[in-house]
Design a protein around this motif. Sequence first.
Motif, PDB file in Angstrom:
ATOM      1  N   GLN A 111       7.434   1.688  -3.359  1.00  0.00           N
ATOM      2  CA  GLN A 111       7.095   2.891  -2.578  1.00  0.00           C
ATOM      3  C   GLN A 111       7.246   4.180  -3.396  1.00  0.00           C
ATOM      4  OE1 GLN A 111       8.768   0.392  -0.595  1.00  0.00           O
ATOM      5  NE2 GLN A 111       6.792  -0.031   0.289  1.00  0.00           N
ATOM      6  N   CYS A 112       6.829   4.122  -4.657  1.00  0.00           N
ATOM      7  CA  CYS A 112       6.907   5.341  -5.473  1.00  0.00           C
ATOM      8  C   CYS A 112       5.776   6.309  -5.112  1.00  0.00           C
ATOM      9  CB  CYS A 112       6.851   4.987  -6.954  1.00  0.00           C
ATOM     10  SG  CYS A 112       5.281   4.260  -7.471  1.00  0.00           S
ATOM     11  N   THR A 113       4.737   5.814  -4.454  1.00  0.00           N
ATOM     12  CA  THR A 113       3.522   6.542  -4.021  1.00  0.00           C
ATOM     13  C   THR A 113       2.692   7.091  -5.197  1.00  0.00           C
ATOM     14  OG1 THR A 113       4.535   8.720  -3.650  1.00  0.00           O
ATOM     15  CG2 THR A 113       4.557   7.188  -1.800  1.00  0.00           C
ATOM     16  N   HIS A 114       2.890   6.550  -6.389  1.00  0.00           N
ATOM     17  CA  HIS A 114       2.103   6.958  -7.554  1.00  0.00           C
ATOM     18  C   HIS A 114       0.623   6.658  -7.304  1.00  0.00           C
ATOM     19  CE1 HIS A 114       1.980   8.420 -11.541  1.00  0.00           C
ATOM     20  NE2 HIS A 114       1.681   7.277 -12.133  1.00  0.00           N
TER      21      HIS A 114
ATOM     22  N   LYS B  35      -2.130   1.958 -12.850  1.00  0.00           N
ATOM     23  CA  LYS B  35      -1.020   2.906 -12.920  1.00  0.00           C
ATOM     24  C   LYS B  35       0.218   2.465 -12.143  1.00  0.00           C
ATOM     25  CE  LYS B  35      -3.239   5.950 -15.383  1.00  0.00           C
ATOM     26  NZ  LYS B  35      -2.799   6.329 -16.735  1.00  0.00           N
ATOM     27  N   CYS B  36       0.110   1.397 -11.375  1.00  0.00           N
ATOM     28  CA  CYS B  36       1.267   0.941 -10.593  1.00  0.00           C
ATOM     29  C   CYS B  36       2.370   0.439 -11.537  1.00  0.00           C
ATOM     30  CB  CYS B  36       0.841  -0.180  -9.639  1.00  0.00           C
ATOM     31  SG  CYS B  36       2.246  -0.909  -8.769  1.00  0.00           S
ATOM     32  N   PRO B  37       3.566   1.007 -11.454  1.00  0.00           N
ATOM     33  CA  PRO B  37       4.631   0.619 -12.392  1.00  0.00           C
ATOM     34  C   PRO B  37       5.152  -0.802 -12.191  1.00  0.00           C
ATOM     35  CG  PRO B  37       5.488   2.137 -10.742  1.00  0.00           C
ATOM     36  CD  PRO B  37       4.011   2.058 -10.529  1.00  0.00           C
ATOM     37  N   THR B  38       4.890  -1.394 -11.048  1.00  0.00           N
ATOM     38  CA  THR B  38       5.409  -2.751 -10.802  1.00  0.00           C
ATOM     39  C   THR B  38       4.301  -3.805 -10.704  1.00  0.00           C
ATOM     40  OG1 THR B  38       5.339  -2.435  -8.418  1.00  0.00           O
ATOM     41  CG2 THR B  38       7.384  -1.824  -9.515  1.00  0.00           C
ATOM     42  N   ASN B  39       3.063  -3.413 -11.026  1.00  0.00           N
ATOM     43  CA  ASN B  39       1.906  -4.329 -10.939  1.00  0.00           C
ATOM     44  C   ASN B  39       1.787  -4.968  -9.551  1.00  0.00           C
ATOM     45  OD1 ASN B  39       1.181  -3.907 -13.638  1.00  0.00           O
ATOM     46  ND2 ASN B  39       2.679  -5.421 -14.309  1.00  0.00           N
ATOM     47  N   ALA B  40       2.028  -4.166  -8.545  1.00  0.00           N
ATOM     48  CA  ALA B  40       1.970  -4.701  -7.174  1.00  0.00           C
ATOM     49  C   ALA B  40       0.544  -4.783  -6.651  1.00  0.00           C
ATOM     50  CB  ALA B  40       2.820  -3.823  -6.254  1.00  0.00           C
ATOM     51  N   ILE B  41      -0.369  -4.017  -7.273  1.00  0.00           N
ATOM     52  CA  ILE B  41      -1.753  -3.939  -6.759  1.00  0.00           C
ATOM     53  C   ILE B  41      -2.705  -4.728  -7.662  1.00  0.00           C
ATOM     54  CG2 ILE B  41      -3.677  -2.377  -6.241  1.00  0.00           C
ATOM     55  CD1 ILE B  41      -1.655  -0.215  -5.610  1.00  0.00           C
ATOM     56  N   THR B  42      -3.638  -5.427  -7.046  1.00  0.00           N
ATOM     57  CA  THR B  42      -4.720  -6.101  -7.770  1.00  0.00           C
ATOM     58  C   THR B  42      -6.041  -5.658  -7.158  1.00  0.00           C
ATOM     59  OG1 THR B  42      -3.262  -8.008  -7.942  1.00  0.00           O
ATOM     60  CG2 THR B  42      -5.548  -8.357  -8.582  1.00  0.00           C
TER      61      THR B  42
ATOM     62  N   ARG C 260       8.091  11.920   6.647  1.00  0.00           N
ATOM     63  CA  ARG C 260       7.866  11.629   5.225  1.00  0.00           C
ATOM     64  C   ARG C 260       8.590  10.368   4.748  1.00  0.00           C
ATOM     65  NH1 ARG C 260       8.492  16.858   1.749  1.00  0.00           N
ATOM     66  NH2 ARG C 260       7.361  15.562   0.286  1.00  0.00           N
ATOM     67  N   THR C 261       8.948   9.498   5.694  1.00  0.00           N
ATOM     68  CA  THR C 261       9.579   8.233   5.301  1.00  0.00           C
ATOM     69  C   THR C 261       8.614   7.418   4.452  1.00  0.00           C
ATOM     70  OG1 THR C 261      10.833   8.160   7.343  1.00  0.00           O
ATOM     71  CG2 THR C 261      10.585   6.078   6.183  1.00  0.00           C
ATOM     72  N   ARG C 262       9.087   6.890   3.336  1.00  0.00           N
ATOM     73  CA  ARG C 262       8.237   6.055   2.493  1.00  0.00           C
ATOM     74  C   ARG C 262       8.320   4.621   2.978  1.00  0.00           C
ATOM     75  NH1 ARG C 262       8.318   8.206  -3.676  1.00  0.00           N
ATOM     76  NH2 ARG C 262       7.881  10.365  -3.192  1.00  0.00           N
ATOM     77  N   GLY C 263       7.454   4.287   3.927  1.00  0.00           N
ATOM     78  CA  GLY C 263       7.512   2.970   4.548  1.00  0.00           C
ATOM     79  C   GLY C 263       6.693   1.928   3.826  1.00  0.00           C
ATOM     80  N   HIS C 264       5.371   2.046   3.921  1.00  0.00           N
ATOM     81  CA  HIS C 264       4.506   1.108   3.213  1.00  0.00           C
ATOM     82  C   HIS C 264       3.179   1.764   2.866  1.00  0.00           C
ATOM     83  CE1 HIS C 264       2.799   0.591   7.265  1.00  0.00           C
ATOM     84  NE2 HIS C 264       1.728   0.129   6.654  1.00  0.00           N
ATOM     85  N   ILE C 265       2.527   1.207   1.853  1.00  0.00           N
ATOM     86  CA  ILE C 265       1.238   1.739   1.406  1.00  0.00           C
ATOM     87  C   ILE C 265       0.125   1.104   2.235  1.00  0.00           C
ATOM     88  CG2 ILE C 265      -0.350   1.919  -0.570  1.00  0.00           C
ATOM     89  CD1 ILE C 265       2.243   3.559  -0.883  1.00  0.00           C
ATOM     90  N   ASP C 266      -0.792   1.934   2.686  1.00  0.00           N
ATOM     91  CA  ASP C 266      -1.933   1.425   3.435  1.00  0.00           C
ATOM     92  C   ASP C 266      -3.215   1.896   2.756  1.00  0.00           C
ATOM     93  OD1 ASP C 266      -3.196   0.006   5.350  1.00  0.00           O
ATOM     94  OD2 ASP C 266      -2.643   1.279   7.045  1.00  0.00           O
TER      95      ASP C 266
END
Length: 133
Positions: A78-81, A54-61, A33-39
């Motif tokens: 890596q909040c996995t929201h 919904k991304c709290p840091t605006n990391a996704i476009t 369950r290590t929070r490594g990276h989103i794929d």
Amino acid sequence: MAAFKIGKVVLRSLFKKPATLMYPVVPRKWEERTRGHIDININDCIFCGICARKCPTNAITVDRNKKSWTIERMQCIQCTHCVDLCPKHCLSNENTYTTPEVEKVVDLHVAPPEEPKPASDDTNKDSVEKKNA
Ligand code: SF4
Ligand code: SF4
């Protein structure tokens, strides 16, 4: 007295298992369950943009027209929201970290072009027309 205490610590440490690994000689074992990276499985994405909104840091476009999904690796916390909210379950939290970089890493995923629909309907139509003729 202090020398005795230090000697005790040194002696104890000599026979203890080391707290560190000889990385990279000994490979690191990631916990499940290590929070490594989103794929993303881009083939299942419908480009609804929920993850980006919904991304709290605006990391996704997300670009629906270009069918692209982008993540700024160094902005993601890596909040996995996004993983929890994706309606198609195409995002996942992988347990390996992205490699360290000195520059901002942006990963772009683009959906493969849609395959042209088979012309089977037209063929059937032709055959039906020929039979009727
Ligand atoms: S929420 Fe899921 S389906 Fe919607 S754009 Fe993000 S990854 Fe794609
Ligand atoms: S894990 Fe959190 S910070 Fe990273 S992209 Fe998803 S919602 Fe944004």
